[in-house]
Design a protein around this motif. Sequence first.
Motif, PDB file in Angstrom:
ATOM      1  N   THR A 102       0.833  -1.197   0.000  1.00 55.49           N
ATOM      2  CA  THR A 102       0.000   0.000   0.000  1.00 55.49           C
ATOM      3  C   THR A 102       0.870   1.249   0.000  1.00 55.49           C
ATOM      4  O   THR A 102       2.078   1.198   0.249  1.00 55.49           O
ATOM      5  CB  THR A 102      -0.919   0.017   1.230  1.00 55.49           C
ATOM      6  OG1 THR A 102      -0.132  -0.188   2.417  1.00 55.49           O
ATOM      7  CG2 THR A 102      -1.980  -1.057   1.135  1.00 55.49           C
ATOM      8  N   LYS A 103       0.252   2.381  -0.280  1.00 57.34           N
ATOM      9  CA  LYS A 103       0.969   3.657  -0.360  1.00 57.34           C
ATOM     10  C   LYS A 103       1.599   4.027   0.969  1.00 57.34           C
ATOM     11  O   LYS A 103       2.712   4.576   1.017  1.00 57.34           O
ATOM     12  CB  LYS A 103       0.003   4.757  -0.812  1.00 57.34           C
ATOM     13  CG  LYS A 103       0.656   6.112  -1.032  1.00 57.34           C
ATOM     14  CD  LYS A 103      -0.368   7.114  -1.562  1.00 57.34           C
ATOM     15  CE  LYS A 103       0.275   8.469  -1.854  1.00 57.34           C
ATOM     16  NZ  LYS A 103      -0.722   9.444  -2.384  1.00 57.34           N
ATOM     17  N   TYR A 104       0.909   3.735   2.079  1.00 51.40           N
ATOM     18  CA  TYR A 104       1.388   4.081   3.411  1.00 51.40           C
ATOM     19  C   TYR A 104       1.448   2.835   4.290  1.00 51.40           C
ATOM     20  O   TYR A 104       0.762   1.841   4.038  1.00 51.40           O
ATOM     21  CB  TYR A 104       0.456   5.097   4.091  1.00 51.40           C
ATOM     22  CG  TYR A 104       0.190   6.340   3.296  1.00 51.40           C
ATOM     23  CD1 TYR A 104       1.193   7.287   3.066  1.00 51.40           C
ATOM     24  CD2 TYR A 104      -1.083   6.599   2.778  1.00 51.40           C
ATOM     25  CE1 TYR A 104       0.938   8.441   2.351  1.00 51.40           C
ATOM     26  CE2 TYR A 104      -1.340   7.751   2.060  1.00 51.40           C
ATOM     27  CZ  TYR A 104      -0.331   8.667   1.844  1.00 51.40           C
ATOM     28  OH  TYR A 104      -0.587   9.807   1.132  1.00 51.40           O
ATOM     29  N   PHE A 105       2.250   2.918   5.341  1.00 49.66           N
ATOM     30  CA  PHE A 105       2.160   1.934   6.407  1.00 49.66           C
ATOM     31  C   PHE A 105       2.143   2.664   7.741  1.00 49.66           C
ATOM     32  O   PHE A 105       2.712   3.748   7.888  1.00 49.66           O
ATOM     33  CB  PHE A 105       3.315   0.924   6.354  1.00 49.66           C
ATOM     34  CG  PHE A 105       4.667   1.492   6.715  1.00 49.66           C
ATOM     35  CD1 PHE A 105       5.108   1.493   8.036  1.00 49.66           C
ATOM     36  CD2 PHE A 105       5.499   1.997   5.735  1.00 49.66           C
ATOM     37  CE1 PHE A 105       6.351   2.011   8.365  1.00 49.66           C
ATOM     38  CE2 PHE A 105       6.747   2.508   6.057  1.00 49.66           C
ATOM     39  CZ  PHE A 105       7.174   2.512   7.381  1.00 49.66           C
ATOM     40  N   LEU A 106       1.467   2.061   8.709  1.00 49.42           N
ATOM     41  CA  LEU A 106       1.404   2.591  10.065  1.00 49.42           C
ATOM     42  C   LEU A 106       2.267   1.701  10.938  1.00 49.42           C
ATOM     43  O   LEU A 106       1.997   0.509  11.083  1.00 49.42           O
ATOM     44  CB  LEU A 106      -0.035   2.599  10.589  1.00 49.42           C
ATOM     45  CG  LEU A 106      -0.213   3.173  11.989  1.00 49.42           C
ATOM     46  CD1 LEU A 106      -0.089   4.697  11.978  1.00 49.42           C
ATOM     47  CD2 LEU A 106      -1.563   2.761  12.586  1.00 49.42           C
ATOM     48  N   TRP A 107       3.329   2.284  11.522  1.00 55.26           N
ATOM     49  CA  TRP A 107       4.187   1.498  12.390  1.00 55.26           C
ATOM     50  C   TRP A 107       3.683   1.578  13.822  1.00 55.26           C
ATOM     51  O   TRP A 107       3.409   2.665  14.346  1.00 55.26           O
ATOM     52  CB  TRP A 107       5.638   1.958  12.357  1.00 55.26           C
ATOM     53  CG  TRP A 107       6.465   1.031  13.186  1.00 55.26           C
ATOM     54  CD1 TRP A 107       6.807   1.166  14.505  1.00 55.26           C
ATOM     55  CD2 TRP A 107       6.947  -0.252  12.775  1.00 55.26           C
ATOM     56  NE1 TRP A 107       7.488   0.059  14.935  1.00 55.26           N
ATOM     57  CE2 TRP A 107       7.596  -0.826  13.898  1.00 55.26           C
ATOM     58  CE3 TRP A 107       6.904  -0.957  11.578  1.00 55.26           C
ATOM     59  CZ2 TRP A 107       8.191  -2.085  13.833  1.00 55.26           C
ATOM     60  CZ3 TRP A 107       7.503  -2.196  11.531  1.00 55.26           C
ATOM     61  CH2 TRP A 107       8.141  -2.752  12.644  1.00 55.26           C
ATOM     62  N   VAL A 108       3.556   0.406  14.478  1.00 56.19           N
ATOM     63  CA  VAL A 108       3.152   0.335  15.880  1.00 56.19           C
ATOM     64  C   VAL A 108       4.029  -0.685  16.592  1.00 56.19           C
ATOM     65  O   VAL A 108       4.523  -1.636  15.976  1.00 56.19           O
ATOM     66  CB  VAL A 108       1.667  -0.066  16.024  1.00 56.19           C
ATOM     67  CG1 VAL A 108       0.758   0.998  15.432  1.00 56.19           C
ATOM     68  CG2 VAL A 108       1.396  -1.420  15.377  1.00 56.19           C
ATOM     69  N   ASP A 109       4.259  -0.496  17.881  1.00 56.51           N
ATOM     70  CA  ASP A 109       4.933  -1.505  18.697  1.00 56.51           C
ATOM     71  C   ASP A 109       3.949  -2.594  19.075  1.00 56.51           C
ATOM     72  O   ASP A 109       2.721  -2.372  19.108  1.00 56.51           O
ATOM     73  CB  ASP A 109       5.514  -0.876  19.961  1.00 56.51           C
ATOM     74  CG  ASP A 109       6.807  -0.124  19.686  1.00 56.51           C
ATOM     75  OD1 ASP A 109       7.308  -0.218  18.553  1.00 56.51           O
ATOM     76  OD2 ASP A 109       7.305   0.562  20.594  1.00 56.51           O
ATOM     77  N   ASP A 110       4.455  -3.771  19.394  1.00 57.11           N
ATOM     78  CA  ASP A 110       3.557  -4.894  19.674  1.00 57.11           C
ATOM     79  C   ASP A 110       2.848  -4.783  21.017  1.00 57.11           C
ATOM     80  O   ASP A 110       1.951  -5.584  21.305  1.00 57.11           O
ATOM     81  CB  ASP A 110       4.307  -6.230  19.582  1.00 57.11           C
ATOM     82  CG  ASP A 110       5.476  -6.319  20.548  1.00 57.11           C
ATOM     83  OD1 ASP A 110       5.742  -5.340  21.276  1.00 57.11           O
ATOM     84  OD2 ASP A 110       6.137  -7.376  20.573  1.00 57.11           O
TER      85      ASP A 110
END
Length: 379
Positions: A209-217
């Motif tokens: 996808t155009k963007y990704f959302l980074w999150v911690d587990d």
Amino acid sequence: MGLNVYLELQFHDPASSPSRIHLHSHYFYSFNRTNSVLTKLLLASPNSPLQYPMQGFTVRPLTSTPIPGMVHSLQLYATTTITPTLTVESNNLLFLNVLLAQVSYQSTVYHVNTGDLGRCLQNGLMKFTFDRIEVNSYVTITTKTFLRYEQLKVLVNSIRMFYDNISIIIADDSFEPQKMTGEHIQHYIMPPAQGWFAGRNLAVSQVTTKYFLWVDDDFVFTKDTKIEQLVEVMEAVPELDLGGTVHGAQFYFSLIYDEGNDKEGGCLYRRSREKYHHLPGHPQCVMVSGVINFFLARTDAVQRVGFDPKLQRVAHSEFFMDGLGSLMVASCNHVSIGHQQKNGKSGLYSKYRHPSNSDQEFKYQLHFFKNNLKCILFG
């Protein structure tokens, strides 16, 4: 690293009015570490009648720098106007040249990697709205996990409470992997203990996808984790990467690079909670150099920078250091994510979670060599 300034001269008919020179500044950022012929300072001859730099003039963003070689050659009454704020005039050539030598250039807007001429800001930014189906086609959620399946399951369940069909990519380097199943979940098993940045590289490499959302587990989605609001800002401001807030706290920092010389190298300064200014048209966002581990990013931009896999356990600011000059970052306080309560962690996890002194030493050695630095200062 710096700001290349291009100057344009316009002349009025001297028969109808005193000689007046309009000096307009057009600028773009250039952060290439390699030199080109355009870095050589070239001056237009003063028979123009104003001598001025045509190329090779570099300044640091938001920093006042004298413009080299500014002199006037005609012995007449002259008025020099530097649009839009400064007018220099004198009927004495020597005095006029003294004044011109003191003229400096300073950008007023922090931007990066843009080739726009004239003003960088755009007025009347368009607003976009996205429903959940559109967000699914624009954004993939990515995370890295290691020995924290209990927290990971809480994260995934919280995502599904608000985004039923959004894709989730998990990079996992646990010693005894547990299978994560479910629709729109991609679970990639790595060799054990490869580290955080290796996992980030794997996860982001699989994003389509155009963007990704980074999150911690160990994060948790709440009613305030509205991805579509970040996408609206990203779509309105090209080349922007964003950060949000974690558990109501906004974390960001600025990076200042002093290039130095080829022999000794430069210095890098990291300043906590220092911002540049508000993002034009979006007062809830401020321009910064780096954010916390919750951010929406343009996939292609982050893939170009990459995460150095040599950094296994002591790495976060280092990604933004590597991206300095190619990533444009903002921190926004209108989108937030929660943080799970800390539970007792296994001795094995704690062993890998807290780096040793040798890890810290290796990190600095890597940065000094890779970026040709003589010092790194934190404040």
